[in-house]
Design a protein around this motif. Sequence first.
Motif: not given
Length: 174
Positions: A18-21, A64-65, A70-71, A92-93
Amino acid sequence: MSLKDNTSRYGTISRFLHWAMALLLFWQFLSAAAHYFLEDTAVEAFFWPTHKPLGALLLLLMVIRLLWALTQVAHRPPSINLVAKLGHLALYLLVIAVPVLALLRQYGSGRAFEPFGIPVFAGFEGEKIEWMMDAGSNLHGELGWLLLLLMVGHVLMAIRHRNSANDVMPRMWK
Ligand code: HEM
Ligand code: HEM
């Protein structure tokens, strides 16, 4: 602090992503804004060359996120309401659609793509693929600005909920 999420807080992996992105997206919009508002200036010359490689890296991180989310979906903190849920889904989309559209345009134009010197696809001679170029040209910038708008809304809502029963900041920070 656990690597995985639990129902009251996000774990280290979700927080790191979250924070890196968030930081990388901030830079990505600096380069987009420099391109839009400051064409042919030293500011654009500084920021713009990072736009394509960083955009590709953001797409990789977002995939990757998404897989990680999903997991974790069964035991992450629940959304405070439907708007928050749909807003996160839209983020996300868009972080997937915006770079994908640019990559389609890049491919359709017949130009090679080598972010950070890593060959992703080779260029080709001959006719360009119009529908790919049109999709990118019609939608990449527009959906990109929409993403910025949603991100600003997201941050304002997170701040607005501080010091209320719906304060979600401790889930993602501290
Ligand atoms: C999450 C990733 C990305 C975001 C948020 C983003 C955002 C934006 C925005 C808002 C603009 C509009 C700037 C303007 O109107 O001048 C733009 C333009 C542009 N972007 Fe991206 N971008 C991303 C990824 C990419 C990638 C991966 C590529 C190339 C492979 C790319 C190539 C371009 C190009 C060539 C333009 C200028 C032409 C146009 O406006 O469509 N972008 N981008
Ligand atoms: C200063 C900037 C930011 C702040 C203060 C912030 C704050 C937060 C907080 C408090 C949450 C937890 C919300 C909840 O569980 O209901 C959250 C989740 C989330 N944030 Fe942000 N955020 C920021 C930037 C961004 C950016 C730039 C994006 C763009 C993609 C983003 C996307 C998300 C998403 C998708 C979630 C849902 C959890 C996840 O799947 O990672 N955030 N944010």
